[in-house]
Scaffold this active site. Structure first.
Site, PDB file in Angstrom:
ATOM      1  N   ASN A 114      -6.766   2.914   6.802  1.00 11.20           N
ATOM      2  CA  ASN A 114      -5.638   1.986   6.953  1.00 11.20           C
ATOM      3  C   ASN A 114      -5.672   0.823   5.960  1.00 11.20           C
ATOM      4  O   ASN A 114      -4.659   0.143   5.768  1.00 11.20           O
ATOM      5  CB  ASN A 114      -5.583   1.422   8.372  1.00 11.20           C
ATOM      6  CG  ASN A 114      -5.086   2.406   9.398  1.00 11.20           C
ATOM      7  OD1 ASN A 114      -5.368   2.274  10.585  1.00 11.20           O
ATOM      8  ND2 ASN A 114      -4.369   3.439   8.968  1.00 11.20           N
ATOM      9  N   ASP A 139      -0.615   5.826  18.017  1.00 11.23           N
ATOM     10  CA  ASP A 139       0.229   6.131  16.867  1.00 11.23           C
ATOM     11  C   ASP A 139       1.696   5.913  17.207  1.00 11.23           C
ATOM     12  O   ASP A 139       2.132   6.195  18.330  1.00 11.23           O
ATOM     13  CB  ASP A 139      -0.006   7.583  16.444  1.00 11.23           C
ATOM     14  CG  ASP A 139       0.514   7.873  15.050  1.00 11.23           C
ATOM     15  OD1 ASP A 139       0.860   6.928  14.321  1.00 11.23           O
ATOM     16  OD2 ASP A 139       0.570   9.067  14.691  1.00 11.23           O
TER      17      ASP A 139
END
Length: 245
Positions: free
Chosen positions: A66, A18
């Site tokens: 995503n 991340d």
């Protein structure tokens, strides 16, 4: 397969990578530039884990959620997957790594799926570290997919309903055949698992750090492993019971 009880280095590390977008934003760069730097970090961490004797490394590259990101960003990510496969697979094979892709791969382009399948075939017989890349993956999808396959086998008369237990479900999950992750690392400062390996992380040690993924290197990896080495893994036992094992 369950987690290891042994101390020292983890057998299997899972990583939520991340912070690419925030890394780019802090430098007034497009988010796609952060993803490019993130690919460089992936290469460093794969090499570092192999050097440290880690048996398996699972990277959360692209989640089922995503797909909701801007179309341009998703397109760049998919192209980077293709480029990385073309550029890195021979080196990974030469170094003995076994490459495996998990997730709802039917959502990917034909070209990308074909590259992934070729990479898995090429490296299937290798004896080195297992490199697992989760693409279009969600933990809920994984469990539902395993349950669906068990239901199909029941309906076909291959197994009875009394044969469905934790071991049977585990054997139909994406990570089947590998030990559960001993250590989960999440970079970027967030402290959640984001629908990643929900079943397999049941007794995994969690390590969250503020370092953004493009800045995460071997030194940060060693800090995470050192943190893991200090943990007493009890698996539901009391501290004294765990210490006696």
């Amino acid at each position: 397969m369950k987690n290891s009880r042994s101390g020292g280095a983890p057998r299997h590390i899972a990583v939520i990578m991340d912070g690419n977008g925030r890394w780019a934003a802090a430098r007034a760069l497009p988010r796609t530039a952060g993803h490019g730097m993130g690919v460089r970090t992936v290469k460093q961490i794969v090499e570092a884990c192999a050097q440290r004797g880690i048996e398996a490394l699972t990277l959360f590259a692209f989640s089922s959620e995503n797909w909701q990101r801007p179309r341009e960003e998703v397109s760049v990510l998919m192209n980077k997957f293709l480029e990385a496969l073309d550029q890195e697979i021979e080196g990974l094979h030469k170094n003995g790594l076994r490459v495996r892709f998990i997730g709802n791969l039917s959502q990917l382009s034909t070209a990308l799926r074909e590259r992934m399948e070729a990479a898995m075939r090429l490296t299937a017989g290798n004896k080195g570290m297992a490199l697992v890349v989760a693409v279009a993956y969600g933990g809920r999808w994984d469990i539902a997919n395993a349950a669906r396959e068990l239901a199909r086998r029941c309906a076909a008369g291959e197994i009875g309903s009394d044969a469905i237990d934790e071991a049977a479900l585990d054997a139909h999950l994406a990570l089947a055949g590998l030990p559960d992750p001993d250590l989960l690392i999440r970079t970027g400062g967030e402290q959640r698992i984001s629908n990643f390996l929900l079943w397999n992380l049941a007794y995994t040690e969690l390590y969250f750090c503020d370092t953004l993924w493009p800045d995460f290197g071997p030194r940060e990896l060693d800090a995470a492993i050192e943190h893991f080495s200090r943990r007493q893994r009890r698996f539901g036992l009391t501290p004294s019971q765990a210490g006696a094992r």
